[in-house]
Design an enzyme around this catalytic site. Structure first.
Site, PDB file in Angstrom:
ATOM      1  N   SER A  54     -11.803  -1.257   2.457  1.00  0.00           N
ATOM      2  CA  SER A  54     -11.017  -1.654   3.535  1.00  0.00           C
ATOM      3  C   SER A  54     -10.737  -0.466   4.363  1.00  0.00           C
ATOM      4  CB  SER A  54      -9.931  -2.436   3.362  1.00  0.00           C
ATOM      5  OG  SER A  54     -10.353  -3.888   2.691  1.00  0.00           O
TER       6      SER A  54
ATOM      7  N   ARG B  53       0.878  -1.510  -0.194  1.00  0.00           N
ATOM      8  CA  ARG B  53       0.016   0.113  -0.060  1.00  0.00           C
ATOM      9  C   ARG B  53       0.685   1.147   0.002  1.00  0.00           C
ATOM     10  NH1 ARG B  53      -2.264  -3.573  -1.396  1.00  0.00           N
ATOM     11  NH2 ARG B  53      -4.185  -4.486  -0.732  1.00  0.00           N
TER      12      ARG B  53
ATOM     13  N   GLU C 213      -6.129   2.709   6.083  1.00  0.00           N
ATOM     14  CA  GLU C 213      -5.683   2.780   4.678  1.00  0.00           C
ATOM     15  C   GLU C 213      -6.462   3.823   3.785  1.00  0.00           C
ATOM     16  OE1 GLU C 213      -6.695  -0.504   1.306  1.00  0.00           O
ATOM     17  OE2 GLU C 213      -5.677  -1.303   2.976  1.00  0.00           O
TER      18      GLU C 213
END
Length: 307
Positions: free
Chosen positions: A222, A171, A292
């Site tokens: 998410s 990420r 996130e």
């Protein structure tokens, strides 16, 4: 003094006092001062030059799938890349994709042209630019696997770098830690495959995603990054927080890794629920859950990017 008339001379598809909740999958957020939709790279470069000359805050928004927009909106210019949506075939297994192309469109193009390597991305509501920015991934695959090079604008200069210089990690990429970078094009290197097998795999991933993540309400995907121990959804559920609610922000009863907007949730309600989850998980498991999703606040002073 920034004015809509000046901006429209550069980018005709521009709007003032534009609701951010209409541009994000969370359906949350106040109004941005200005939102521009550049239709080609010349318009994008020109609007960035204007922003730099006038010292204006800006944020680059793609699919809006991992963004929590502030209730107070955004003071500055939102650059929405959705109209930068061209795909060009370069060779047998290489394609060049503008940053605003939705991942679903890239997957469809690859399937139709028997190109293998991006099947896992089916159903992710992000642009390819946003996916590169955060190195999006699912089901064991990630965008870094198929990126050959990325072209971007930094401080009004056009720069191209190959994959080895983009510092892809979980990420993360060069762009998550570098300000004033706007991705414009990506070259993807895929593999020649069998159209029937690719189609079958895409359908399997589509079904898997729909079964596990069809949370029924607006969300930003998410909320937390994976941990070194257990998946965030497991930790959250073990804390008894599945279905936990603050206002209209709710931990999804379908998938505890998602927070959903069941009506008129505010950004502050989502933030409060995130803090509650983080506190409870840390107290029970001594694990710090890292967000996130990008929290787009009114006082952000440089650009970010989204998926």
């Amino acid at each position: 003094m920034v004015s809509l008339n000046e901006i429209k001379k550069i980018c005709p598809s521009s709007f003032a006092n534009f609701p951010l909740k209409s541009l994000t999958t969370f359906k949350i957020g106040g109004n941005a001062d200005f939102v521009v939709f550049p239709q080609n790279l010349d318009e994008l470069k020109s609007i960035l030059e204007y922003i730099r000359a006038n010292n204006v805050n800006f944020f680059v928004l793609g699919g809006g799938s991992n963004v929590l927009a502030d209730d107070l909106g955004y003071r500055g210019i939102i650059i929405c890349t959705k109209k930068l949506n061209q795909i060009q075939k370069l060779s047998r297994c290489k394609i060049k994709v503008q940053s605003g192309v939705m991942l679903s469109s890239v997957v469809r193009y690859c399937t139709q042209n028997s190109l293998h390597g991006l099947e896992w991305a089916t159903g992710i509501p992000a642009t390819i630019g946003g996916a590169v920015f955060m190195n999006a991934g699912a089901y064991g695959g990630e965008i870094a696997d198929v990126v050959e090079s990325v072209t971007f604008i930094q401080d009004n200069e056009i720069v191209s770098l190959d994959k080895s210089k983009l510092f892809f990690d979980y990420r993360k990429s060069l762009f998550t830690n570098t300000k004033n970078c706007v991705i414009i094009e990506i070259v993807l290197k895929l593999k020649k495959g069998n159209i029937e097998q690719i189609t079958k795999t895409v359908r399997e991933f589509t079904l898997k995603r729909a079964t596990a993540q069809n949370v029924g309400y607006a969300s930003a995907g998410s909320v937390f990054k994976r941990t070194k121990s257990n998946p965030p959804a497991y930790l959250i559920e073990q804390c008894g927080l599945k279905g936990a609610r603050i206002g209209d922000a709710v931990v999804s009863p379908v998938h505890a890794g998602f927070i959903v907007n069941i009506g008129k949730a505010t950004a502050n309600q989502v933030r409060a629920l995130i803090q509650k989850i983080q506190s409870r998980v840390f107290s029970k498991f001594n694990v710090n859950l890292e967000c996130e999703i990008i929290d787009l606040r009114s006082n952000d002073d440089k650009n970010e990017n989204d998926s």
